[in-house]
Design a protein around this motif. Structure first.
Motif, PDB file in Angstrom:
ATOM      1  N   UNK A 133       0.820  -1.214   0.000  1.00 43.67           N
ATOM      2  CA  UNK A 133       0.000   0.000   0.000  1.00 43.67           C
ATOM      3  C   UNK A 133       0.856   1.268   0.000  1.00 43.67           C
ATOM      4  N   UNK A 134       2.119   1.145  -0.444  1.00 44.96           N
ATOM      5  CA  UNK A 134       3.000   2.315  -0.442  1.00 44.96           C
ATOM      6  C   UNK A 134       2.479   3.430  -1.329  1.00 44.96           C
ATOM      7  N   UNK A 135       1.695   3.066  -2.356  1.00 42.99           N
ATOM      8  CA  UNK A 135       1.168   4.066  -3.291  1.00 42.99           C
ATOM      9  C   UNK A 135      -0.351   4.103  -3.255  1.00 42.99           C
ATOM     10  N   UNK A 136      -0.933   3.759  -2.100  1.00 47.70           N
ATOM     11  CA  UNK A 136      -2.387   3.745  -1.977  1.00 47.70           C
ATOM     12  C   UNK A 136      -2.969   2.447  -2.513  1.00 47.70           C
ATOM     13  N   UNK A 137      -4.288   2.460  -2.713  1.00 45.91           N
ATOM     14  CA  UNK A 137      -4.938   1.249  -3.203  1.00 45.91           C
ATOM     15  C   UNK A 137      -6.300   1.552  -3.788  1.00 45.91           C
ATOM     16  N   UNK A 138      -6.817   0.582  -4.552  1.00 49.11           N
ATOM     17  CA  UNK A 138      -8.140   0.733  -5.144  1.00 49.11           C
ATOM     18  C   UNK A 138      -8.196   1.868  -6.144  1.00 49.11           C
ATOM     19  N   UNK A 139      -9.347   2.566  -6.167  1.00 50.60           N
ATOM     20  CA  UNK A 139      -9.541   3.670  -7.111  1.00 50.60           C
ATOM     21  C   UNK A 139      -8.657   4.866  -6.802  1.00 50.60           C
ATOM     22  N   UNK A 140      -8.026   4.859  -5.624  1.00 50.63           N
ATOM     23  CA  UNK A 140      -7.162   5.976  -5.226  1.00 50.63           C
ATOM     24  C   UNK A 140      -5.683   5.643  -5.366  1.00 50.63           C
ATOM     25  N   UNK A 141      -5.368   4.556  -6.046  1.00 49.94           N
ATOM     26  CA  UNK A 141      -3.956   4.221  -6.280  1.00 49.94           C
ATOM     27  C   UNK A 141      -3.296   5.374  -7.024  1.00 49.94           C
ATOM     28  N   UNK A 142      -2.105   5.763  -6.583  1.00 45.10           N
ATOM     29  CA  UNK A 142      -1.447   6.967  -7.096  1.00 45.10           C
ATOM     30  C   UNK A 142      -1.247   6.917  -8.613  1.00 45.10           C
ATOM     31  N   UNK A 143      -1.877   7.828  -9.383  1.00 47.74           N
ATOM     32  CA  UNK A 143      -1.718   7.819 -10.843  1.00 47.74           C
ATOM     33  C   UNK A 143      -0.347   8.312 -11.304  1.00 47.74           C
ATOM     34  N   UNK A 144       0.384   8.991 -10.405  1.00 52.19           N
ATOM     35  CA  UNK A 144       1.705   9.510 -10.776  1.00 52.19           C
ATOM     36  C   UNK A 144       2.846   8.649 -10.265  1.00 52.19           C
ATOM     37  N   UNK A 145       2.539   7.409  -9.886  1.00 49.85           N
ATOM     38  CA  UNK A 145       3.549   6.518  -9.299  1.00 49.85           C
ATOM     39  C   UNK A 145       4.781   6.388 -10.190  1.00 49.85           C
ATOM     40  N   UNK A 146       4.597   6.046 -11.472  1.00 51.92           N
ATOM     41  CA  UNK A 146       5.745   5.802 -12.347  1.00 51.92           C
ATOM     42  C   UNK A 146       6.509   7.086 -12.661  1.00 51.92           C
ATOM     43  N   UNK A 147       5.803   8.209 -12.697  1.00 48.51           N
ATOM     44  CA  UNK A 147       6.483   9.494 -12.894  1.00 48.51           C
ATOM     45  C   UNK A 147       7.394   9.789 -11.706  1.00 48.51           C
ATOM     46  N   UNK A 148       6.879   9.580 -10.496  1.00 41.61           N
ATOM     47  CA  UNK A 148       7.687   9.810  -9.300  1.00 41.61           C
ATOM     48  C   UNK A 148       8.903   8.904  -9.245  1.00 41.61           C
ATOM     49  N   UNK A 149       8.712   7.622  -9.589  1.00 42.79           N
ATOM     50  CA  UNK A 149       9.825   6.669  -9.598  1.00 42.79           C
ATOM     51  C   UNK A 149      10.870   7.094 -10.630  1.00 42.79           C
ATOM     52  N   UNK A 150      10.424   7.586 -11.776  1.00 35.18           N
ATOM     53  CA  UNK A 150      11.352   8.038 -12.818  1.00 35.18           C
ATOM     54  C   UNK A 150      12.172   9.241 -12.349  1.00 35.18           C
ATOM     55  N   UNK A 151      11.530  10.154 -11.618  1.00 37.20           N
ATOM     56  CA  UNK A 151      12.254  11.328 -11.113  1.00 37.20           C
ATOM     57  C   UNK A 151      13.322  10.931 -10.097  1.00 37.20           C
TER      58      UNK A 151
END
Length: 465
Positions: A406-424
Motif C-alpha cells: 500500500x506504499x502508493x495507496x490502493x483501489x480507485x485511489x492508487x497513485x496515478x503519478x507513481x511511475x512518474x515519481x519513480x522516474x524522477x
C-alpha cells in the motif's frame, strides 16, 4: 497567605473546567456502537498529541483500545484503523459508503476539485486527466526528456561546495522539476514567486482550520490565493498568445482532442495536485535513499554497478530514456525499501457517506476513517527483519503485487503519478551516484512524523566519483 489561597483556588477552578470540558467532549461522542477511544479537547481534539507524538501516540492508543479506535484529529471525529486486512478492505471499497475524506485545512488549501477531495464522476474526470498526463507516451516523448535535462543540469558542480544540504537541495529540485513539466516557459523571477507561495501553502495543509491572523491555516489560504492569481495570469497570457504548448499546462488547456476538458478552477486545482502530491514523496525519498545507501555500502555498490552499466551503453551526453528507467530493477527496489522504511505517507483518510457498519461497529455519517498504514511497513509477519534496510527483499519476491502493498495507496485511489515519481527519483539517483561519492558531515537528527525531515538539515561532503 491570602494571595496563595486565591492562586490555589484559581488553579482548582481551571482544573475543574478542563476536566469538565474533556468529559463533555467525551460524552458528545459516546454513541452506542462506536469503538473505544478518547476524543480530547473540544475543537482541537487530540491533534496536538497526534502531530507531536505521532507513532508513539498511535502505539499507545493501540495498546489501550486495540487496532480500531476513535479519536478527534485535525478538526474531525475520526476512527483510526491499524489492521492490515481491514485497511485493504476500506481502500478497495470506496463505492460502499466510503469516499476520500481529507481534513478541512487540506481541502480548503488544495481546492475542492483536487483529486483527493472529489469522488464519483468528478473523481473519474480528474483522475483520467492525471493519467493522460503521465501516460507511457507522455513520459517517453515529453516528461522524461525534460526530467533528464533538468537533473543533468541541476546536479552539476556539487563537488565545488564544501558541504551540501541534501534536504534543501532535494526539496528545491523536486519543486523545480515538477514546475518545469507543468509550465516550461516560466522565467526565473516567476518561478521564485510560485516557489514562495507553494512552500507557504504546504505548511498550511497540516494545520487546525482556525482562520485567525498569523496561523498556519490563514497563511496557507493566503498563499493559495496568491498561487491562483499567478496561474490565472499565466493562463490568460497563453490564451492571448495563441501558441501551442507541449507541457502539462498546455495539455490541460487544450480544447481539441482532449477527453478530459476541465474548467479553469479544475485546471488550477489539478496543477496544484501535481506539484503537491509529488513534492514530499519525491524529495524525501531522494534524500532518504542517499542516507540509507550511505549507511549500507553493499547496497550502494550494487546500485552504482547498475547505473554505471546504463552509462556504459550510452554516449556521455546521451539522455536516459524510458527503457533505461525500466532496466533499473535494483534502483526500483531501493526506492520501494526507502519508501517503506522512511514511511513518507503515514496513511490515508476516508469519510463515511452514511451510517456504516465496519469491524462490528456502527460509524456515523460524516466521520473520517484514518487508514493508518505506517505500522504495516514494520509488520514482522509481512517483512522479515522489518527495521533493516534490505532492498533485495523486493527482488526475491513479487512483493509489489502483494495484497498488503500500500506504499502508493490502493483501489480507485492508487497513485496515478507513481511511475512518474519513480522516474524522477531514479534520474536523480543516476546522476548523483555516477558523478559523486559522499560522506555525512554528521550528527543531524531525523524526524519521522508528521513529515520526514531533518530540522537542522542533512549535510553531506560531496566529491567527484
Amino acid at each position: 497567605m491570602g494571595i496563595m489561597m486565591m492562586m490555589f483556588g484559581l488553579l482548582m477552578i481551571i482544573v475543574c473546567i478542563c476536566s469538565a470540558l474533556l468529559r463533555w467532549n467525551q460524552m458528545r461522542y459516546s454513541k452506542k456502537g462506536l469503538p473505544p477511544g478518547t476524543m480530547g479537547w473540544p475543537i482541537f481534539g487530540e491533534t496536538t498529541e497526534f502531530l507531536k507524538q505521532g507513532p508513539s501516540f498511535m502505539k499507545n492508543q493501540r495498546l489501550r483500545y486495540g487496532s480500531f479506535f476513535k479519536s478527534h484529529i485535525l478538526g474531525c471525529p475520526t476512527i483510526v484503523s491499524m489492521d492490515a486486512e481491514l485497511n485493504r478492505y476500506i481502500l478497495m471499497n470506496e463505492s460502499k459508503g466510503l469516499v476520500s475524506g481529507y481534513p478541512q485545512s487540506m481541502l480548503d488549501i488544495l481546492g475542492t476539485s483536487n483529486i483527493a477531495a472529489v469522488h464519483g464522476p468528478s473523481h473519474r474526470l480528474m483522475r483520467g486527466s492525471l493519467i493522460s498526463l503521465t501516460s507511457p507516451a507522455m513520459m517517453k516523448e515529453h516528461l522524461l526528456p525534460k526530467i533528464d535535462a533538468f537533473m543533468r543540469s541541476y546536479l552539476s558542480g556539487w563537488d565545488a561546495f564544501e558541504t551540501v544540504d541534501i534536504q534543501e537541495k532535494t526539496k528545491h529540485m523536486t519543486f523545480l522539476s515538477s514546475l518545469l513539466q507543468i509550465a516550461e516557459t516560466l522565467e526565473k523571477p516567476e518561478v521564485e514567486e510560485y516557489r514562495t507561495e507553494f512552500f507557504k501553502l504546504v505548511e498550511g495543509t497540516l494545520s487546525v482550520p482556525i482562520d485567525l491572523p498569523g496561523t498556519q491555516y490563514r497563511c496557507g489560504i493566503q498563499a493559495r490565493n496568491n498561487f491562483d492569481r499567478l496561474l490565472t495570469k499565466l493562463m490568460r497570457k497563453r490564451r492571448e498568445s495563441g501558441e501551442t504548448y507541449t507541457d502539462m499546462l498546455g495539455y490541460l488547456m487544450k480544447k481539441e482532442d482532449n477527453r478530459y476538458l476541465l474548467t479553469d478552477k479544475e485546471i488550477r486545482d489539478q496543477v496544484l495536485t501535481i506539484l503537491y502530491s509529488g513534492y514530499e514523496t519525491v524529495s524525501v525519498t531522494s534524500m532518504m535513499a542517499l542516507k540509507y545507501l550511505h549507511d549500507h555500502p553493499k547496497a550502494l555498490e550494487e546500485l552504482r554497478k547498475e547505473h554505471l552499466a546504463v552509462r556504459d551503453r550510452k554516449r556521455p551526453d546521451e539522455p536516459l530514456n524510458l527503457d533505461d528507467i525500466k532496466s533499473m530493477k535494483f534502483t526500483r527496489a531501493v526506492i520501494f525499501e526507502t519508501s517503506r522504511l522512511a514511511t513518507v505517507v503515514n496513511g490515508v483518510l476516508r469519510k463515511t457517506t452514511h451510517d456504516l457498519e465496519l469491524n462490528g461497529y456502527l460509524i456515523p455519517k460524516g466521520w473520517r476513517i484514518y487508514v493508518y498504514t505506517r505500522e504495516i511497513n514494520y509488520d514482522t509477519s509481512l517483512y522479515e527483519d522489518p527495521m533493516i534496510f534490505n532492498p533485495w527483499r523486493w527482488m526475491e519476491k513479487k512483493m509489489e503485487s502483494m495484497s498488503y502493498f500500500l506504499l502508493f495507496g490502493g483501489g480507485a485511489r492508487h497513485c496515478p503519478g507513481k511511475e512518474l515519481g519513480i522516474s524522477e527519483v531514479s534520474s536523480f539517483i543516476h546522476y548523483f551516484v555516477t558523478r559523486y561519492k559522499w560522506e555525512e558531515k554528521g550528527g543531524e537528527k531525523l524526524v519521522v512524523f508528521p513529515r520526514v525531515s531533518a530540522p537542522k538539515g542533512y549535510h553531506l561532503r560531496v566529491s567527484p566519483y
